[in-house]
Design an enzyme around this catalytic site. Structure first.
Site, short mmCIF file in Angstrom:
data_model
loop_
_atom_site.label_atom_id
_atom_site.label_comp_id
_atom_site.label_asym_id
_atom_site.label_seq_id
_atom_site.Cartn_x
_atom_site.Cartn_y
_atom_site.Cartn_z
N CYS A 1 -11.48 2.07 9.96
CA CYS A 1 -12.55 1.54 10.80
C CYS A 1 -13.33 2.66 11.46
O CYS A 1 -12.74 3.59 12.01
CB CYS A 1 -11.99 0.69 11.94
N ARG B 1 -19.54 -9.53 6.71
CA ARG B 1 -18.45 -9.29 7.67
C ARG B 1 -18.96 -8.43 8.82
O ARG B 1 -18.58 -8.57 9.95
CB ARG B 1 -17.27 -8.59 7.00
P1 XMP Z 1 -5.14 -0.81 8.73
O1 XMP Z 1 -4.98 0.11 9.90
O2 XMP Z 1 -3.91 -1.62 8.44
O3 XMP Z 1 -6.30 -1.82 9.16
O4 XMP Z 1 -5.58 -0.06 7.52
C1 XMP Z 1 -6.72 -2.89 8.33
C2 XMP Z 1 -7.71 -3.77 9.08
O5 XMP Z 1 -8.93 -3.06 9.35
C3 XMP Z 1 -10.03 -3.99 9.43
N1 XMP Z 1 -11.10 -3.50 8.55
C4 XMP Z 1 -12.17 -2.82 8.99
N2 XMP Z 1 -12.57 -2.51 10.24
N3 XMP Z 1 -14.47 -1.39 9.34
C5 XMP Z 1 -13.74 -1.81 10.41
O6 XMP Z 1 -14.15 -1.53 11.56
C6 XMP Z 1 -14.12 -1.68 8.06
O7 XMP Z 1 -14.79 -1.29 7.11
C7 XMP Z 1 -12.92 -2.44 7.87
N4 XMP Z 1 -12.31 -2.92 6.76
C8 XMP Z 1 -11.20 -3.57 7.22
C9 XMP Z 1 -9.48 -5.34 9.00
O8 XMP Z 1 -9.26 -6.09 10.16
C10 XMP Z 1 -8.19 -4.96 8.30
O9 XMP Z 1 -7.24 -6.02 8.28
#
Ligand code: XMP
Length: 410
Positions: free
Chosen positions: A238, A339
């Site tokens: 993120c 999203r």
């Molecule tokens: P982890 O830390 O497990 O997090 O890799 C996965 C979660 O991150 C969110 N997610 C995103 N958040 N930009 C964001 O700000 C993105 O591009 C993105 N893609 C996923 C999502 O909640 C996921 O479950």
């Protein structure tokens, strides 16, 4: 106006040990991911195009968790992915292994699993790891496949709150529809969901949200909320916080969601799923104590054999690609664009990179199960519900250093 709030994150807290009523191996990890679906392990896989398609969802359901199929594909393709999970038999992984041929002999008596393999050469390293993990797990913890009310393997599907066609197509087929927007505490999102939520047959998990007010508004506005997906911008990929200055780090978001649910008398009835930034089982234990029923993970399982991305060899190491759903390469596949606000937002809120290949999902789940049992044991909790009564302590800067390995030459 500045309203000062102390925002705490996983590394700021520690589990305060408490009298344990049981041995770690007796700790029960069963939990509700929605009001209706029970997991044997509190793990949900992220709906991301480098994490969850049908292979991940099938394996995770058989290992006691649940997968959420991502939506960065056409409606028909996503429906097909869900159907592939539903068409898979519900036999346990142990039975799957036993049915592989004559050269494997499994002896099961009570909770013991004894294994002899006559021709080891027939299996590659990952398959061997999986077989051994599943057998060891069986002796320690009674994992069963997670099924829905149709008796088939349970699976979730990510949906946009604005994509009513997708919601309609997947409703009643996937066990859970998981709302997949970065900021669900938004009038348009809530208006759109309020028009359909009453008629949705599948369970509905709403997110992402990260404040007490968001929980109160979501519950007030929607007829149906079977779970909350909580945490904004803690994910390993993120960049929302960095790009926009806004964030609700996962641990803090869980604490706030719990506060709101307790006010409403709904904590424990509407499960909280802690989403983003879970790096280790210790972060899962902290999430559970804070009030979550389960965690959603991307990074933790993105490197496994079951994730949909290709193996990449770089400088002698083996990796898999892992990318945020708002990263430039992911949004080029147009389906997940909204999203992060679609045409409205022109900035990228996700990054991409590589994660080391980590072999079979079963070996990751095995490690998570043992560590959670040990962690909840320290917390004095025999079950996840008991963990909600355990305590987290705030660490000083010097305490943070002292509780890690130190003063060694390695
Ligand atoms: P982890 O830390 O497990 O997090 O890799 C996965 C979660 O991150 C969110 N997610 C995103 N958040 N930009 C964001 O700000 C993105 O591009 C993105 N893609 C996923 C999502 O909640 C996921 O479950």
């Amino acid at each position: 106006m500045i309203k000062e709030e102390k925002i705490i994150v996983f590394d700021d807290v520690i589990v305060i040990p408490s009298l344990s009523p049981v041995e770690p191996s007796q700790v029960d990890l069963r939990t509700m991911v929605t009001g209706n679906i029970e997991l044997y392990v509190p793990l949900v896989s992220s709906p991301m195009d480098t994490v969850t398609e049908h292979q991940m969802a099938v394996k995770l359901a058989k290992l006691g968790g649940i997968g959420v199929i991502h939506r960065n594909m056409s409606i028909d393709d996503q429906l097909h992915q869900v159907i592939l999970v539903k068409e898979t038999d519900t036999t346990s992984l142990l039975e799957d292994i036993a049915s592989r041929g004559n050269n494997i002999n499994l002896h099961l008596s009570g909770s013991r699993c004894k294994l002899t393999i006559e021709d080891v050469e027939l299996y590659n390293q990952d398959e061997m790891d999986e077989i051994l993990s599943v057998c060891r797990l069986k002796s320690r913890y009674p994992i069963k496949p997670v099924t829905g009310k149709d008796g088939l393997l349970a699976v979730g599907a990510a949906v946009s709150p604005f994509d009513l066609r997708r919601i309609k197509k997947l409703d009643g087929v996937a066990d859970i529809l998981v709302v997949d927007v970065a900021h669900a505490h938004n009038v348009n999102v809530l208006n759109s969901l309020s028009k359909v939520s009453r008629d949705i047959e599948s369970d509905l998990i709403v997110g992402n949200i990260g404040t007490r007010e968001a929980v109160l508004d979501v519950i007030a506005k929607l007829d149906k909320v079977d779970g909350l997906r909580v945490g904004i911008s803690s994910g390993s990929i993120c960049s929302t916080g960095e790009v926009t200055g806004a964030a609700a780090p996962t641990l803090w978001a869980v604490i706030k969601a719990r506060e709101a649910l307790e006010e409403l008398g709904l904590h424990g009835k509407v499960p909280i799923i802690a989403d983003g930034g879970i790096r280790s089982p210790a972060d899962i234990v902290k999430s559970l104590i804070a009030g979550a029923s389960a965690v959603m993970v991307g990074r933790m399982i993105a490197g496994t054999r079951e994730s949909p991305s290709q193996l990449i060899s770089v400088g002698g190491g083996v990796y898999k690609q892992y990318r945020g759903m708002a990263s430039p390469s992911s949004t080029r596949r147009r389906y997940a664009v909204d999203r992060y606000g679609g045409n409205v937002k022109k900035v990228s809120e996700g990054v991409e990179g590589l994660v080391p290949y980590s072999g079979s999902l079963a070996s990751v789940v095995e490690h998570v199960v043992y560590s959670l049992q040990a962690g909840l044991g320290y917390a004095g909790a025999a079950r996840i519900r008991d963990a909600w009564k355990a305590r987290l302590g705030l660490l000083s800067e010097s305490a943070k250093k002292e509780i890690k390995p130190h003063d060694l030459v390695t």
